[in-house]
Each structure stands twice: as structure tokens, then as C-alpha cells.
Design a protein around this motif. Sequence first.
Motif, PDB file in Angstrom:
ATOM      1  N   LEU A   1       0.855  -1.185   0.000  1.00 26.08           N
ATOM      2  CA  LEU A   1       0.000   0.000   0.000  1.00 26.08           C
ATOM      3  C   LEU A   1       0.888   1.232   0.000  1.00 26.08           C
ATOM      4  CD1 LEU A   1      -2.830  -0.890   2.527  1.00 26.08           C
ATOM      5  CD2 LEU A   1      -2.973  -0.777   0.057  1.00 26.08           C
ATOM      6  N   VAL A   2       0.636   2.148  -0.918  1.00 27.58           N
ATOM      7  CA  VAL A   2       1.456   3.349  -1.038  1.00 27.58           C
ATOM      8  C   VAL A   2       0.573   4.579  -1.108  1.00 27.58           C
ATOM      9  CG1 VAL A   2       3.420   2.218  -2.138  1.00 27.58           C
ATOM     10  CG2 VAL A   2       1.581   3.097  -3.542  1.00 27.58           C
ATOM     11  N   LEU A   3       1.121   5.702  -0.720  1.00 26.86           N
ATOM     12  CA  LEU A   3       0.450   7.001  -0.797  1.00 26.86           C
ATOM     13  C   LEU A   3       1.116   7.780  -1.914  1.00 26.86           C
ATOM     14  CD1 LEU A   3      -1.543   9.027   0.619  1.00 26.86           C
ATOM     15  CD2 LEU A   3       0.451   9.857   1.830  1.00 26.86           C
ATOM     16  N   ILE A   4       0.356   8.185  -2.910  1.00 24.48           N
ATOM     17  CA  ILE A   4       0.915   8.981  -4.010  1.00 24.48           C
ATOM     18  C   ILE A   4       0.243  10.343  -4.024  1.00 24.48           C
ATOM     19  CG2 ILE A   4       1.579   6.996  -5.407  1.00 24.48           C
ATOM     20  CD1 ILE A   4      -0.879   7.427  -7.102  1.00 24.48           C
ATOM     21  N   CYS A   5       0.985  11.373  -4.442  1.00 22.82           N
ATOM     22  CA  CYS A   5       0.413  12.714  -4.498  1.00 22.82           C
ATOM     23  C   CYS A   5       0.725  13.337  -5.851  1.00 22.82           C
ATOM     24  CB  CYS A   5       0.936  13.576  -3.361  1.00 22.82           C
ATOM     25  SG  CYS A   5       2.668  13.952  -3.446  1.00 22.82           S
ATOM     26  N   GLU A   6      -0.104  14.286  -6.216  1.00 24.07           N
ATOM     27  CA  GLU A   6       0.006  14.966  -7.494  1.00 24.07           C
ATOM     28  C   GLU A   6       1.081  16.042  -7.414  1.00 24.07           C
ATOM     29  OE1 GLU A   6      -3.415  16.512 -10.434  1.00 24.07           O
ATOM     30  OE2 GLU A   6      -3.431  17.350  -8.428  1.00 24.07           O
ATOM     31  N   THR A   7       1.936  16.124  -8.440  1.00 23.28           N
ATOM     32  CA  THR A   7       2.991  17.140  -8.485  1.00 23.28           C
ATOM     33  C   THR A   7       3.071  17.710  -9.901  1.00 23.28           C
ATOM     34  OG1 THR A   7       4.691  15.549  -9.031  1.00 23.28           O
ATOM     35  CG2 THR A   7       4.384  16.035  -6.702  1.00 23.28           C
ATOM     36  N   ARG A   8       3.856  18.748 -10.027  1.00 20.51           N
ATOM     37  CA  ARG A   8       4.089  19.309 -11.357  1.00 20.51           C
ATOM     38  C   ARG A   8       4.974  18.370 -12.169  1.00 20.51           C
ATOM     39  NH1 ARG A   8       6.278  25.246 -10.064  1.00 20.51           N
ATOM     40  NH2 ARG A   8       8.032  23.935  -9.579  1.00 20.51           N
ATOM     41  N   PRO A   9       4.846  18.382 -13.498  1.00 21.30           N
ATOM     42  CA  PRO A   9       5.715  17.528 -14.320  1.00 21.30           C
ATOM     43  C   PRO A   9       7.153  18.016 -14.305  1.00 21.30           C
ATOM     44  CG  PRO A   9       4.102  18.685 -15.704  1.00 21.30           C
ATOM     45  CD  PRO A   9       3.828  19.051 -14.294  1.00 21.30           C
TER      46      PRO A   9
END
Length: 77
Positions: free
Chosen positions: A69-77
Motif C-alpha cells: 500500500l502506497v500514498l501517491i500525491c500529485e505534483t508538477r511535471p
Amino acid sequence: MSKQMTEENTDKRGRQNMVTGEVVSTKMDKTISVKISRMVRHVKYGKFVRKSSVFKAHDEKNTAKAGDLVLICETRP
């Protein structure tokens, strides 16, 4: 001082989308596939249906394994 600057930067960019998912594939180098599941109510019948999406995420050290189980977050490219 640097802590204050990072707080200011996150305020300017707004809220980041963060989701928890399960690692599905680790076959690529430094990249993992993460499956996100959610429950959505069917429009006509009202039954809850499970929908899923697969996202690619960066894993610099190749430490994630399938099933984690992992936590991913949105970032700029």
C-alpha cells in the motif's frame, strides 16, 4: 527559515491530491503501477460498483513490491 518557505510554496500551489493505492506492477525501472479503487453509486439501480484506475508513480530506489500500500500525491511535471 526553509520550513517557512516550503509552507508558503504549498499555499501558493493549492491543495495537492493524495490517494492511497496498491502496487500492481514493478516491472519498469524506477516506476511502479498503482491501482486506486473507489466505490461509485450506479445511477439507475443505486447499487455501489467498484471502479478502479491505474497510475504510474516514481520509485527512485525500486523499494516497492507488488501488493504494497502506497500514498501517491500529485505534483508538477
